[in-house]
Each structure stands twice: as C-alpha cells, then as structure tokens.
Design a protein around this motif. Structure first.
Motif, PDB file in Angstrom:
ATOM      1  N   ALA A 214     -28.628 -39.074  29.451  1.00  0.00           N
ATOM      2  CA  ALA A 214     -28.972 -40.469  29.751  1.00  0.00           C
ATOM      3  C   ALA A 214     -28.992 -40.695  31.259  1.00  0.00           C
ATOM      4  O   ALA A 214     -29.911 -41.344  31.786  1.00  0.00           O
ATOM      5  CB  ALA A 214     -27.975 -41.404  29.082  1.00  0.00           C
ATOM      6  N   ALA A 215     -27.997 -40.168  31.965  1.00  0.00           N
ATOM      7  CA  ALA A 215     -27.950 -40.322  33.419  1.00  0.00           C
ATOM      8  C   ALA A 215     -29.176 -39.679  34.072  1.00  0.00           C
ATOM      9  O   ALA A 215     -29.786 -40.244  34.985  1.00  0.00           O
ATOM     10  CB  ALA A 215     -26.663 -39.703  33.974  1.00  0.00           C
ATOM     11  N   TYR A 216     -29.542 -38.491  33.587  1.00  0.00           N
ATOM     12  CA  TYR A 216     -30.705 -37.784  34.133  1.00  0.00           C
ATOM     13  C   TYR A 216     -31.987 -38.579  33.912  1.00  0.00           C
ATOM     14  O   TYR A 216     -32.810 -38.739  34.829  1.00  0.00           O
ATOM     15  CB  TYR A 216     -30.816 -36.409  33.483  1.00  0.00           C
ATOM     16  N   LEU A 217     -32.171 -39.094  32.708  1.00  0.00           N
ATOM     17  CA  LEU A 217     -33.378 -39.868  32.396  1.00  0.00           C
ATOM     18  C   LEU A 217     -33.445 -41.165  33.196  1.00  0.00           C
ATOM     19  O   LEU A 217     -34.536 -41.697  33.446  1.00  0.00           O
ATOM     20  CB  LEU A 217     -33.432 -40.179  30.896  1.00  0.00           C
ATOM     21  N   LEU A 218     -32.284 -41.663  33.614  1.00  0.00           N
ATOM     22  CA  LEU A 218     -32.240 -42.929  34.356  1.00  0.00           C
ATOM     23  C   LEU A 218     -32.163 -42.708  35.871  1.00  0.00           C
ATOM     24  O   LEU A 218     -31.980 -43.678  36.619  1.00  0.00           O
ATOM     25  CB  LEU A 218     -31.048 -43.759  33.878  1.00  0.00           C
ATOM     26  N   GLY A 219     -32.300 -41.453  36.304  1.00  0.00           N
ATOM     27  CA  GLY A 219     -32.444 -41.212  37.734  1.00  0.00           C
ATOM     28  C   GLY A 219     -31.363 -40.396  38.411  1.00  0.00           C
ATOM     29  O   GLY A 219     -31.515 -40.028  39.580  1.00  0.00           O
ATOM     30  N   ASP A 220     -30.255 -40.087  37.733  1.00  0.00           N
ATOM     31  CA  ASP A 220     -29.166 -39.333  38.370  1.00  0.00           C
ATOM     32  C   ASP A 220     -29.067 -37.948  37.746  1.00  0.00           C
ATOM     33  O   ASP A 220     -28.686 -37.811  36.585  1.00  0.00           O
ATOM     34  CB  ASP A 220     -27.845 -40.087  38.219  1.00  0.00           C
ATOM     35  N   SER A 221     -29.367 -36.931  38.529  1.00  0.00           N
ATOM     36  CA  SER A 221     -29.364 -35.548  38.012  1.00  0.00           C
ATOM     37  C   SER A 221     -28.053 -34.822  38.302  1.00  0.00           C
ATOM     38  O   SER A 221     -27.968 -33.610  38.097  1.00  0.00           O
ATOM     39  CB  SER A 221     -30.531 -34.764  38.625  1.00  0.00           C
ATOM     40  N   THR A 222     -27.032 -35.534  38.776  1.00  0.00           N
ATOM     41  CA  THR A 222     -25.767 -34.892  39.162  1.00  0.00           C
ATOM     42  C   THR A 222     -25.158 -34.100  38.008  1.00  0.00           C
ATOM     43  O   THR A 222     -24.804 -32.928  38.156  1.00  0.00           O
ATOM     44  CB  THR A 222     -24.758 -35.946  39.646  1.00  0.00           C
ATOM     45  N   ALA A 223     -24.997 -34.755  36.858  1.00  0.00           N
ATOM     46  CA  ALA A 223     -24.366 -34.092  35.713  1.00  0.00           C
ATOM     47  C   ALA A 223     -25.200 -32.902  35.246  1.00  0.00           C
ATOM     48  O   ALA A 223     -24.651 -31.843  34.911  1.00  0.00           O
ATOM     49  CB  ALA A 223     -24.171 -35.092  34.579  1.00  0.00           C
ATOM     50  N   ARG A 224     -26.509 -33.060  35.236  1.00  0.00           N
ATOM     51  CA  ARG A 224     -27.383 -31.968  34.804  1.00  0.00           C
ATOM     52  C   ARG A 224     -27.275 -30.783  35.758  1.00  0.00           C
ATOM     53  O   ARG A 224     -27.219 -29.618  35.321  1.00  0.00           O
ATOM     54  CB  ARG A 224     -28.830 -32.439  34.722  1.00  0.00           C
ATOM     55  N   SER A 225     -27.215 -31.046  37.058  1.00  0.00           N
ATOM     56  CA  SER A 225     -27.127 -29.963  38.040  1.00  0.00           C
ATOM     57  C   SER A 225     -25.799 -29.231  37.958  1.00  0.00           C
ATOM     58  O   SER A 225     -25.684 -28.086  38.403  1.00  0.00           O
ATOM     59  CB  SER A 225     -27.326 -30.521  39.454  1.00  0.00           C
ATOM     60  N   ARG A 226     -24.786 -29.880  37.396  1.00  0.00           N
ATOM     61  CA  ARG A 226     -23.470 -29.253  37.256  1.00  0.00           C
ATOM     62  C   ARG A 226     -23.241 -28.671  35.865  1.00  0.00           C
ATOM     63  O   ARG A 226     -22.122 -28.370  35.472  1.00  0.00           O
ATOM     64  CB  ARG A 226     -22.374 -30.272  37.589  1.00  0.00           C
ATOM     65  N   GLY A 227     -24.325 -28.542  35.098  1.00  0.00           N
ATOM     66  CA  GLY A 227     -24.249 -27.885  33.806  1.00  0.00           C
ATOM     67  C   GLY A 227     -23.674 -28.719  32.685  1.00  0.00           C
ATOM     68  O   GLY A 227     -23.295 -28.189  31.640  1.00  0.00           O
ATOM     69  N   ARG A 228     -23.621 -30.062  32.855  1.00  0.00           N
ATOM     70  CA  ARG A 228     -23.013 -30.892  31.824  1.00  0.00           C
ATOM     71  C   ARG A 228     -24.003 -31.290  30.735  1.00  0.00           C
ATOM     72  O   ARG A 228     -23.578 -31.810  29.698  1.00  0.00           O
ATOM     73  CB  ARG A 228     -22.390 -32.134  32.460  1.00  0.00           C
ATOM     74  N   PHE A 229     -25.303 -31.093  30.957  1.00  0.00           N
ATOM     75  CA  PHE A 229     -26.266 -31.286  29.875  1.00  0.00           C
ATOM     76  C   PHE A 229     -26.413 -29.950  29.171  1.00  0.00           C
ATOM     77  O   PHE A 229     -27.359 -29.208  29.365  1.00  0.00           O
ATOM     78  CB  PHE A 229     -27.595 -31.792  30.417  1.00  0.00           C
ATOM     79  N   SER A 230     -25.421 -29.623  28.348  1.00  0.00           N
ATOM     80  CA  SER A 230     -25.332 -28.301  27.737  1.00  0.00           C
ATOM     81  C   SER A 230     -24.539 -28.376  26.440  1.00  0.00           C
ATOM     82  O   SER A 230     -23.617 -29.180  26.327  1.00  0.00           O
ATOM     83  CB  SER A 230     -24.645 -27.332  28.711  1.00  0.00           C
ATOM     84  N   LEU A 231     -24.899 -27.535  25.485  1.00  0.00           N
ATOM     85  CA  LEU A 231     -24.152 -27.453  24.239  1.00  0.00           C
ATOM     86  C   LEU A 231     -23.082 -26.361  24.296  1.00  0.00           C
ATOM     87  O   LEU A 231     -22.465 -26.051  23.285  1.00  0.00           O
ATOM     88  CB  LEU A 231     -25.111 -27.192  23.065  1.00  0.00           C
ATOM     89  N   ASN A 232     -22.866 -25.791  25.475  1.00  0.00           N
ATOM     90  CA  ASN A 232     -21.794 -24.813  25.668  1.00  0.00           C
ATOM     91  C   ASN A 232     -20.474 -25.559  25.831  1.00  0.00           C
ATOM     92  O   ASN A 232     -20.273 -26.270  26.827  1.00  0.00           O
ATOM     93  CB  ASN A 232     -22.074 -23.968  26.906  1.00  0.00           C
ATOM     94  N   PRO A 233     -19.544 -25.423  24.879  1.00  0.00           N
ATOM     95  CA  PRO A 233     -18.283 -26.176  24.959  1.00  0.00           C
ATOM     96  C   PRO A 233     -17.502 -25.922  26.245  1.00  0.00           C
ATOM     97  O   PRO A 233     -16.797 -26.808  26.728  1.00  0.00           O
ATOM     98  CB  PRO A 233     -17.489 -25.670  23.739  1.00  0.00           C
ATOM     99  N   LEU A 234     -17.646 -24.716  26.817  1.00  0.00           N
ATOM    100  CA  LEU A 234     -16.892 -24.381  28.022  1.00  0.00           C
ATOM    101  C   LEU A 234     -17.270 -25.260  29.206  1.00  0.00           C
ATOM    102  O   LEU A 234     -16.486 -25.422  30.143  1.00  0.00           O
ATOM    103  CB  LEU A 234     -17.099 -22.903  28.379  1.00  0.00           C
ATOM    104  N   ASN A 235     -18.467 -25.836  29.165  1.00  0.00           N
ATOM    105  CA  ASN A 235     -18.904 -26.703  30.253  1.00  0.00           C
ATOM    106  C   ASN A 235     -18.279 -28.096  30.161  1.00  0.00           C
ATOM    107  O   ASN A 235     -18.387 -28.877  31.107  1.00  0.00           O
ATOM    108  CB  ASN A 235     -20.432 -26.843  30.252  1.00  0.00           C
ATOM    109  N   HIS A 236     -17.668 -28.417  29.027  1.00  0.00           N
ATOM    110  CA  HIS A 236     -17.155 -29.772  28.809  1.00  0.00           C
ATOM    111  C   HIS A 236     -15.646 -29.819  28.565  1.00  0.00           C
ATOM    112  O   HIS A 236     -15.017 -30.851  28.785  1.00  0.00           O
ATOM    113  CB  HIS A 236     -17.854 -30.399  27.598  1.00  0.00           C
ATOM    114  N   ILE A 237     -15.091 -28.719  28.100  1.00  0.00           N
ATOM    115  CA  ILE A 237     -13.692 -28.728  27.656  1.00  0.00           C
ATOM    116  C   ILE A 237     -12.724 -28.968  28.813  1.00  0.00           C
ATOM    117  O   ILE A 237     -12.814 -28.332  29.858  1.00  0.00           O
ATOM    118  CB  ILE A 237     -13.343 -27.411  26.941  1.00  0.00           C
TER     119      ILE A 237
END
Length: 224
Positions: free
Chosen positions: A28-51
């Motif tokens: 949602a942040a990426y679609l609304l103009g902020d790519s910070t989370a996406r650039s840090r690997g948070r748009f991912s289904l890998n649990p290790l990126n979120h845990i």
C-alpha cells in the motif's frame, strides 16, 4: 500428538497472517508513493523479512504456555509520510491495508474449506488428509479474522491507532495522545488482569460481535 499438531497449525497460520499483513502495508505504501518498505525487502512473503524475534516467536510461545490470549507482532513497516501523495489520507490507507489483507486471507481459507467437501466426496482426498486440511483452514480463518480485528483496536502499536487519529480534533486528540502513552499497560489489563480478577473478557466480547459472526457467515456462504 493432537495438541502438538494444533500448535503447529496455529503457528503456521499466525506466521502466514503476519507476513501477509506486513506485506500489505508495504505494498500500500509503495502504491501510494513511498518505496521505503519495498526497498528494504518488506514487500515479501519470506517470513524472515518480517519476523521480530521477541514479538513473533518468544512472546506468543510464552502466552501459549501461560494459557492466556495469544497475540504477536512483527517488525514495523517503515513508512515516510513525506513520500506519500496525500500523507494524511494515505497514512490511514496504509494502516488499514493490513487488517483488510487478513480479512481477504480469511475469505480464501473459508473458500478452500468449502472446496474440501466435494473433493472428499469424489474420493480425491483421504479422510485423514481432508481432516488435517479442514483444521488448518478453520484455524487460518479464525486466526486472520482475529489478527484483523485485534489490529483495529485504537491503541498503539496497533493499526487502529493510526486510523483513528485523523478523525480526532482539539481536546479529543489531546486526551487520546495522553492515553497512547499507556497503551501497553492498558492492553495487559484488558487481556489478562480484567478477565482474571473480574471475569470480564472485553476482547472475548469484542470478538463475539466481530470475528465469530463474520467467520460463521463466510462458512455458511461457501457451504451453501
């Protein structure tokens, strides 16, 4: 053995729900103009990126052992409001994306549960496998609805706190800001102390009018 299987199914459902929830914030942040989370690997289904080691693993395990309500949290998704197209509006949209994603995932779990009956009748699945899948789908359904509505509680660090702030003005906003400082003690009182000493389970009452009616409606819909 049944207890171990139940815990494993719950753990998988919780991790899946949290991963989808946090990825939805990032998307949602990426679609609304902020790519910070996406650039840090948070748009991912890998649990290790979120845990978060404590919030996603240690805390829920301790709560399970304590026999009380179980909740968990992941690493916060970084969002820079200055990058959003309309910061005041988009902050709310980013926050609500998480609970909405869990409701959609719950709907998928309900639909898959509904598909089990014809597959079982057609002999496509063994009874043991169908039973295991049914348990997982029901667990995923309830877990995701619980994550969605729990996160809508208007106390930080839950999404509901971000959603409600833009609608508060003047004294209401100042009072709410003061309440925010005591968010964690309030959650502990509501989740544990209040039910233990008074028998009043506010979260249980809340789920009785949100999670369970919606879960029953979804199951009724897919089962015809």
């Amino acid at each position: 053995m049944d207890r171990i299987i139940s815990l494993l199914l719950s753990a998988v459902a919780v991790i899946l729900g949290i991963v989808v929830h946090e990825s939805a914030h990032a998307l949602a942040a990426y679609l609304l103009g902020d790519s910070t989370a996406r650039s840090r690997g948070r748009f991912s289904l890998n649990p290790l990126n979120h845990i978060d080691p404590f919030g996603t693993v240690v805390l829920p395990l301790l709560l399970m052992l304590a026999g009380g309500p179980v909740f968990a949290y992941a690493k916060p998704v970084p969002v820079y409001l200055g990058n959003l197209k309309n910061p005041k509006r988009d902050e709310v949209l980013v926050a609500i994306a998480g609970p909405v994603s869990n409701i959609l995932l719950a709907a998928v779990a309900a639909a898959l549960y509904g598909m089990l009956r014809p597959a079982l009748l057609a002999g496509a699945l063994s009874f043991q496998l169908a039973s295991l899948l049914a348990s997982f789908f029901i667990t995923a359904l309830l877990t995701n609805l619980s994550l969605a509505f729990f996160n809508l509680i208007p106390l930080p660090p839950l999404d509901g706190s971000t959603i409600i702030v833009p609608f508060l003005k003047g004294d209401a906003l100042r009072i709410y800001r003061r309440i925010q400082a005591y968010a964690m003690p309030i959650l502990i009182v509501v989740l544990y102390l209040l039910p233990s000493f008074t028998g009043i389970d506010l979260i249980g009452i809340y789920f009785d009018i949100t999670v369970y009616p919606l879960a029953n409606w979804m199951l009724s819909f897919v089962l015809g």
